[in-house]
Design a protein around this motif. Structure first.
Motif, PDB file in Angstrom:
ATOM      1  N   ILE A 223       0.836  -1.214   0.000  1.00 34.56           N
ATOM      2  CA  ILE A 223       0.000   0.000   0.000  1.00 34.56           C
ATOM      3  C   ILE A 223       0.859   1.248   0.000  1.00 34.56           C
ATOM      4  CG2 ILE A 223      -1.616   1.325   1.428  1.00 34.56           C
ATOM      5  CD1 ILE A 223      -2.780  -1.459   2.282  1.00 34.56           C
ATOM      6  N   ARG A 224       1.912   1.251   0.808  1.00 31.84           N
ATOM      7  CA  ARG A 224       2.787   2.436   0.862  1.00 31.84           C
ATOM      8  C   ARG A 224       3.485   2.698  -0.466  1.00 31.84           C
ATOM      9  NH1 ARG A 224       4.848  -0.017   5.927  1.00 31.84           N
ATOM     10  NH2 ARG A 224       3.574   0.783   7.653  1.00 31.84           N
ATOM     11  N   GLY A 225       3.621   1.657  -1.283  1.00 26.48           N
ATOM     12  CA  GLY A 225       4.279   1.815  -2.567  1.00 26.48           C
ATOM     13  C   GLY A 225       3.406   2.394  -3.658  1.00 26.48           C
ATOM     14  N   VAL A 226       2.123   2.606  -3.358  1.00 20.42           N
ATOM     15  CA  VAL A 226       1.196   3.174  -4.341  1.00 20.42           C
ATOM     16  C   VAL A 226       1.222   4.691  -4.211  1.00 20.42           C
ATOM     17  CG1 VAL A 226      -1.191   3.280  -5.128  1.00 20.42           C
ATOM     18  CG2 VAL A 226      -0.265   1.127  -4.238  1.00 20.42           C
ATOM     19  N   VAL A 283      -7.235  -6.030  10.038  1.00 17.57           N
ATOM     20  CA  VAL A 283      -8.077  -5.086   9.289  1.00 17.57           C
ATOM     21  C   VAL A 283      -7.735  -3.649   9.675  1.00 17.57           C
ATOM     22  CG1 VAL A 283     -10.441  -4.315   8.883  1.00 17.57           C
ATOM     23  CG2 VAL A 283      -9.941  -6.759   9.007  1.00 17.57           C
ATOM     24  N   ALA A 284      -7.533  -3.423  10.966  1.00 15.08           N
ATOM     25  CA  ALA A 284      -7.215  -2.075  11.439  1.00 15.08           C
ATOM     26  C   ALA A 284      -5.913  -1.565  10.835  1.00 15.08           C
ATOM     27  CB  ALA A 284      -7.122  -2.070  12.966  1.00 15.08           C
ATOM     28  N   ASN A 285      -4.890  -2.407  10.811  1.00 18.67           N
ATOM     29  CA  ASN A 285      -3.590  -1.978  10.293  1.00 18.67           C
ATOM     30  C   ASN A 285      -3.620  -1.738   8.787  1.00 18.67           C
ATOM     31  OD1 ASN A 285      -2.040  -1.890  12.698  1.00 18.67           O
ATOM     32  ND2 ASN A 285      -1.943  -4.119  12.719  1.00 18.67           N
ATOM     33  N   ILE A 286      -4.345  -2.566   8.063  1.00 20.02           N
ATOM     34  CA  ILE A 286      -4.410  -2.397   6.610  1.00 20.02           C
ATOM     35  C   ILE A 286      -5.208  -1.151   6.246  1.00 20.02           C
ATOM     36  CG2 ILE A 286      -5.362  -3.404   4.495  1.00 20.02           C
ATOM     37  CD1 ILE A 286      -4.506  -6.148   5.620  1.00 20.02           C
ATOM     38  N   THR A 287      -6.330  -0.939   6.905  1.00 20.16           N
ATOM     39  CA  THR A 287      -7.115   0.262   6.592  1.00 20.16           C
ATOM     40  C   THR A 287      -6.392   1.527   7.054  1.00 20.16           C
ATOM     41  OG1 THR A 287      -8.404  -0.094   8.623  1.00 20.16           O
ATOM     42  CG2 THR A 287      -9.334  -0.911   6.556  1.00 20.16           C
ATOM     43  N   ARG A 291      -5.364   4.811   4.719  1.00 17.06           N
ATOM     44  CA  ARG A 291      -5.627   6.209   5.082  1.00 17.06           C
ATOM     45  C   ARG A 291      -4.331   7.018   5.113  1.00 17.06           C
ATOM     46  NH1 ARG A 291     -10.980   6.290   7.172  1.00 17.06           N
ATOM     47  NH2 ARG A 291     -11.676   4.248   7.935  1.00 17.06           N
ATOM     48  N   ALA A 292      -3.278   6.437   5.711  1.00 23.54           N
ATOM     49  CA  ALA A 292      -2.003   7.156   5.815  1.00 23.54           C
ATOM     50  C   ALA A 292      -1.396   7.425   4.446  1.00 23.54           C
ATOM     51  CB  ALA A 292      -1.023   6.347   6.674  1.00 23.54           C
ATOM     52  N   ALA A 293      -1.645   6.533   3.497  1.00 26.89           N
ATOM     53  CA  ALA A 293      -1.109   6.708   2.145  1.00 26.89           C
ATOM     54  C   ALA A 293      -1.983   7.625   1.293  1.00 26.89           C
ATOM     55  CB  ALA A 293      -0.964   5.340   1.463  1.00 26.89           C
ATOM     56  N   GLY A 294      -3.088   8.109   1.837  1.00 26.65           N
ATOM     57  CA  GLY A 294      -3.975   8.985   1.086  1.00 26.65           C
ATOM     58  C   GLY A 294      -4.821   8.249   0.068  1.00 26.65           C
ATOM     59  N   THR A 299     -10.815   4.186  -2.391  1.00 25.04           N
ATOM     60  CA  THR A 299     -10.730   2.734  -2.240  1.00 25.04           C
ATOM     61  C   THR A 299     -12.095   2.102  -2.019  1.00 25.04           C
ATOM     62  OG1 THR A 299      -8.476   2.765  -1.370  1.00 25.04           O
ATOM     63  CG2 THR A 299      -9.833   0.878  -0.756  1.00 25.04           C
ATOM     64  N   LEU A 300     -12.321   0.961  -2.672  1.00 20.10           N
ATOM     65  CA  LEU A 300     -13.418   0.064  -2.346  1.00 20.10           C
ATOM     66  C   LEU A 300     -12.824  -1.050  -1.499  1.00 20.10           C
ATOM     67  CD1 LEU A 300     -16.341  -1.011  -2.660  1.00 20.10           C
ATOM     68  CD2 LEU A 300     -15.500  -2.341  -4.619  1.00 20.10           C
ATOM     69  N   PHE A 301     -13.248  -1.127  -0.245  1.00 14.87           N
ATOM     70  CA  PHE A 301     -12.766  -2.158   0.674  1.00 14.87           C
ATOM     71  C   PHE A 301     -13.878  -3.174   0.858  1.00 14.87           C
ATOM     72  CE2 PHE A 301     -11.901  -4.112   4.753  1.00 14.87           C
ATOM     73  CZ  PHE A 301     -10.518  -4.282   4.746  1.00 14.87           C
ATOM     74  N   VAL A 302     -13.585  -4.420   0.505  1.00 17.51           N
ATOM     75  CA  VAL A 302     -14.564  -5.495   0.601  1.00 17.51           C
ATOM     76  C   VAL A 302     -14.088  -6.485   1.659  1.00 17.51           C
ATOM     77  CG1 VAL A 302     -15.809  -7.319  -0.623  1.00 17.51           C
ATOM     78  CG2 VAL A 302     -15.091  -5.256  -1.856  1.00 17.51           C
ATOM     79  N   PHE A 303     -14.989  -6.895   2.524  1.00 11.98           N
ATOM     80  CA  PHE A 303     -14.676  -7.873   3.570  1.00 11.98           C
ATOM     81  C   PHE A 303     -15.683  -9.005   3.501  1.00 11.98           C
ATOM     82  CE2 PHE A 303     -15.271  -9.787   7.697  1.00 11.98           C
ATOM     83  CZ  PHE A 303     -13.999  -9.890   8.237  1.00 11.98           C
TER      84      PHE A 303
END
Length: 564
Positions: A223-226, A283-287, A291-294, A299-303
């Protein structure tokens, strides 16, 4: 504009915001698949007034309530077929209904475990329309050749394991899971891109790290690489969590927080609750990374879970014969070894309350899974709602490719090989509020071979004597508990040889069998199911190959593709 409804206006404004954000017109898609998660193990699926202190999923619950909760999303009753369905866009009976060892392969047919060799995977379809693609976590859809691995299915980056499960602290596969290639329970299952991930060997960087945390770290790095520039390719990240599948293993610090629940839950239930808290943290860390990466607003987040939670309890029933029936990992002030498998680790530690049944059954508790969509790509007008339209895991394929990317999802390669076409239907109009009904009116939930089940509108028909009809019962709000010692759900099998018919609109928990009072409906649905089953795809997938063991040895004790 003056006559437009508020919902449509909100939807248009939201989609314009995504398109004009300076980051391209397509949203990022992050698909989070939990493993063996029960409906009663997450707060947003608990009944009103039925809170349970052992259910601690604040992040998952908050995201669900901010988005659209999917009340009728169906899957297969266990792991590999659901994942095959998701990545191929097909109902399981048209792709895979078996939980085979990934070493299974038939050189004569070119088929093995998981997805058909010549079917186009979801990542390949999204890659064609400009997505960058990555998968992290559980694969479980084939390993035989490079074409069966993530890179062969269109993923640019991957860190995965091939089997149904592995040890959380060593990534080794037990001899119970793989008696052919891991007789000493020491063969490692961790694969990065196109090579073994050797970091798990003793003395190396990841030698004793909790595997879910390794996966979360990998996902956050991706994610940080995007970047957030206008020419950035949108990201499709498929995060396939190991949690909360067996073995019941969890870091001691996480487990400690649940010791006060031991008075109402049996030991495996305590471990499962702690593992589900780890799931929530993932889930908390990924979301948070999104957010931190803007990226969150785009984003569409599907669970969703791959199937219902397991409630079978055969081994737990025999705890009187267990030499370690105490609480391993639960004593001593500090420095305790993690909770690991004992004979108390019977697997059935989930709860699907109030639904009937669980994993490995086709009752609603086994196939109707907790699910939601959220994120900035979800129009504001539908956030905070519940969607009751019928969906199947296979439908994400067309929803992403056609509904979001605007491309034809037809699998032309499969057509050239005479393979079943995709069954996936585009759910994007329903999810965004432009259409109030689902395009899906029915879904065959079983397979050939496999259970015989059809959901059509409000009705559900189950046929047969055994397959998919175990776990025929209901657990209470706190499960497993002391009474679990006296009951084995896996031995509780319903007889549906003449058909079991339920009205899911008035009876979602499957208490009243209507077959005797509605024989015409039974005949109608049986006839329709037979029509669908006539198109089932069930190739000879072979048996586990010793070539896989030899390749693992050549890889330094790590699984990988073995057939050239």
């Amino acid at each position: 504009w003056c006559s437009a409804t508020p919902l449509i206006i909100a939807m248009i404004v939201s989609l314009i915001a995504v398109a004009s954000s300076g980051q391209g017109s397509l949203p990022h898609i992050v698909f989070f698949m939990a493993d063996d998660l029960g409906n009663g193990n997450v707060g947003f699926r608990r009944l009103a007034g039925d809170a349970a202190s052992e259910v601690r999923t604040p992040t998952i619950d908050g995201l669900a309530r901010e988005g659209v909760i999917l009340e009728r999303l169906y899957s297969y009753m266990f792991c590999s077929p659901t994942r095959s369905s998701f990545l191929s866009g097909r109902l399981p009976l048209h792709v895979n209904t078996l939980n085979l060892d990934p070493a299974a392969f038939n050189p004569a047919t070119g088929e093995g475990a998981g997805i058909g060799t010549n079917m186009t995977g979801l990542a390949s379809a999204l890659k064609r329309v400009g997505f960058q693609t990555a998968v992290v976590g559980k694969w479980d859809v084939g390993m035989a050749t490079q074409a069966h691995t993530p890179s062969g299915r269109g993923f640019d980056r991957s860190l995965i394991y091939f089997h149904h499960c592995c040890d959380y602290f060593t990534s080794t596969v037990s001899n119970a899971t793989d008696p052919l290639c891991s007789r000493d329970s020491r063969t490692i299952d961790l694969w990065r891109d196109e090579a073994p991930a050797n970091d798990r060997h003793p003395g190396r960087a990841w030698s004793d790290a909790y595997v879910e945390r390794l996966f979360v770290n990998e996902a956050t790095q991706i994610i940080r690489g995007v970047t957030t520039t206008a020419d950035t390719k949108p990201l499709f990240l498929y995060y396939a969590s190991h949690l909360s599948h067996t073995p019941l293993q969890v870091p001691q610090q996480t487990l400690d927080a649940f010791l006060n629940e031991s008075y109402k839950l049996a030991l495996p239930g305590v471990a499962y609750a702690a593992m589900t808290a780890e799931l929530d943290a993932a889930v908390a860390n990924i979301t948070a990374a999104l957010r931190a990466a803007g990226l969150w607003d785009r984003t569409l987040f599907v669970f969703q879970s791959d199937n219902g939670g397991p409630i079978y309890a055969d081994q737990f029933k025999r705890t009187g014969d267990c030499p370690s029936a105490g609480r391993p990992g639960l004593t001593g002030p500090s420095g305790r070894s993690p909770f690991t498998n004992t004979c108390l680790d019977f697997g059935g530690a989930a709860s699907n309350h109030p639904f009937r049944g669980g994993k490995a059954s086709c009752w609603e508790g086994g196939v109707r899974v907790p699910a939601f969509v959220t994120g900035g790509a979800v129009p504001s007008g539908v956030r905070g709602t519940r969607e009751t339209g019928l969906m199947h895991t296979a439908d994400w394929y067309a929803t992403f490719v056609a509904g979001i990317a605007g491309e034809d999802p037809t699998d032309e390669r499969a057509a050239r090989w005479g393979l079943p076409k995709i069954d996936s239907l585009d759910m994007w109009p329903m999810l965004t509020g432009t259409n109030s009904t689902s395009p899906r009116v029915e879904a065959a939930l079983g397979g050939v071979p496999g259970p015989r089940v059809l959901v059509q509108a409000r009705f559900k028909l189950l046929l047969g004597l055994e397959s998919g009809l175990g776990m025929s019962g209901w657990v209470g709000p706190h499960y497993p508990n002391a009474s679990s010692l006296t009951h084995s759900f896996s031995r509780s099998i319903a007889n549906c040889s003449q058909g079991c018919l339920f009205d899911l609109e008035s009876d979602p928990y499957e208490h009243v069998n209507l077959a005797a009072s509605m024989p015409e409906k039974v005949d109608e649905l049986r006839s329709r199911l037979e029509q669908i089953e006539a198109s089932a795809w069930a190739p000879d997938r072979g048996t586990p190959q010793f070539l896989a063991c030899r390749q693992a040895m050549q890889n330094g004790g790590v699984y990988g593709p073995f057939y050239k």
